[in-house]
Motif scaffolding. Sequence first.
Motif, PDB file in Angstrom:
ATOM      1  N   TRP A   1     -25.455 -42.989  73.824  1.00 46.84           N
ATOM      2  CA  TRP A   1     -24.972 -41.702  73.444  1.00 46.84           C
ATOM      3  C   TRP A   1     -23.416 -41.847  73.906  1.00 46.84           C
ATOM      4  O   TRP A   1     -22.553 -41.367  73.132  1.00 46.84           O
ATOM      5  CB  TRP A   1     -25.511 -40.525  73.932  1.00 46.84           C
ATOM      6  N   LYS A   2     -22.950 -42.303  75.305  1.00 41.14           N
ATOM      7  CA  LYS A   2     -21.631 -42.201  75.657  1.00 41.14           C
ATOM      8  C   LYS A   2     -21.099 -43.376  74.644  1.00 41.14           C
ATOM      9  O   LYS A   2     -19.721 -42.918  74.362  1.00 41.14           O
ATOM     10  CB  LYS A   2     -21.898 -42.853  77.153  1.00 41.14           C
TER      11      LYS A   2
ATOM     12  N   ILE B   1     -16.672 -40.183  68.077  1.00 40.69           N
ATOM     13  CA  ILE B   1     -16.820 -38.763  67.907  1.00 40.69           C
ATOM     14  C   ILE B   1     -15.659 -38.077  68.610  1.00 40.69           C
ATOM     15  O   ILE B   1     -14.883 -37.159  68.335  1.00 40.69           O
ATOM     16  CB  ILE B   1     -18.146 -38.199  68.612  1.00 40.69           C
ATOM     17  N   ALA B   2     -15.427 -38.678  69.909  1.00 41.37           N
ATOM     18  CA  ALA B   2     -14.515 -38.005  71.085  1.00 41.37           C
ATOM     19  C   ALA B   2     -13.067 -38.174  70.526  1.00 41.37           C
ATOM     20  O   ALA B   2     -12.877 -39.327  69.963  1.00 41.37           O
ATOM     21  CB  ALA B   2     -14.811 -38.384  72.342  1.00 41.37           C
TER      22      ALA B   2
ATOM     23  N   LEU C   1     -21.377 -43.878  71.560  1.00 43.75           N
ATOM     24  CA  LEU C   1     -21.078 -43.292  70.349  1.00 43.75           C
ATOM     25  C   LEU C   1     -20.234 -42.238  70.452  1.00 43.75           C
ATOM     26  O   LEU C   1     -19.221 -42.291  69.385  1.00 43.75           O
ATOM     27  CB  LEU C   1     -22.498 -42.613  69.868  1.00 43.75           C
ATOM     28  N   LYS C   2     -20.100 -41.538  71.644  1.00 40.33           N
ATOM     29  CA  LYS C   2     -19.111 -40.498  71.828  1.00 40.33           C
ATOM     30  C   LYS C   2     -17.748 -41.220  71.848  1.00 40.33           C
ATOM     31  O   LYS C   2     -16.756 -40.503  71.192  1.00 40.33           O
ATOM     32  CB  LYS C   2     -19.371 -39.445  72.910  1.00 40.33           C
ATOM     33  N   GLU C   3     -17.683 -42.052  72.514  1.00 40.10           N
ATOM     34  CA  GLU C   3     -16.364 -42.885  72.728  1.00 40.10           C
ATOM     35  C   GLU C   3     -15.763 -43.443  71.479  1.00 40.10           C
ATOM     36  O   GLU C   3     -14.677 -43.291  71.265  1.00 40.10           O
ATOM     37  CB  GLU C   3     -16.245 -43.837  73.981  1.00 40.10           C
TER      38      GLU C   3
ATOM     39  N   VAL D   1     -21.065 -41.108  62.651  1.00 41.54           N
ATOM     40  CA  VAL D   1     -22.456 -41.473  63.483  1.00 41.54           C
ATOM     41  C   VAL D   1     -22.991 -42.573  62.660  1.00 41.54           C
ATOM     42  O   VAL D   1     -23.782 -43.670  63.301  1.00 41.54           O
ATOM     43  CB  VAL D   1     -23.262 -40.071  63.735  1.00 41.54           C
TER      44      VAL D   1
ATOM     45  N   ILE E   1     -18.264 -36.113  60.449  1.00 44.60           N
ATOM     46  CA  ILE E   1     -19.352 -36.422  61.584  1.00 44.60           C
ATOM     47  C   ILE E   1     -20.588 -37.249  61.226  1.00 44.60           C
ATOM     48  O   ILE E   1     -20.656 -38.325  61.928  1.00 44.60           O
ATOM     49  CB  ILE E   1     -19.494 -35.443  62.310  1.00 44.60           C
TER      50      ILE E   1
END
Length: 118
Positions: free
Chosen positions: A73-74, A81-82, A76-78, A96, A92
């Motif tokens: 998840w980290k 998403i973030a 993916l976010k980096e 993903v 979004i």
Amino acid sequence: MQQASACNTGSFLEFVQRILQTYQGKYVLLVLDNARIHHAKQVQEFLRKNEEQIMFFFLPPYSPHLNPIERLWKWLKESGIANRFHKDLHAIEQSVNSFLEYIDNHCEEVLQRLGCAA
């Protein structure tokens, strides 16, 4: 993987039923964190009815270091998403899905990055 509009007991049970259908005739051991939905009354009833097919193994509370999905998840976010502008929910979802496609096509690299392979 299963996409859901909500993270609740119903969607979790749908996911577990899908796993059981996919692995019909095999015993399933599902490793879980201690999210509230994993301990819901409906889930406990489901487990009792299906104990010959599935068992839950719960990680200790507050132990994200034991849960490789937290590292995924980290990542993916980096990476998707973030600090990015997504004009709508569809954008979004595309980001993903692109990430999921990447990890699907690079399994060995993913396992190494998550600390699950040598």
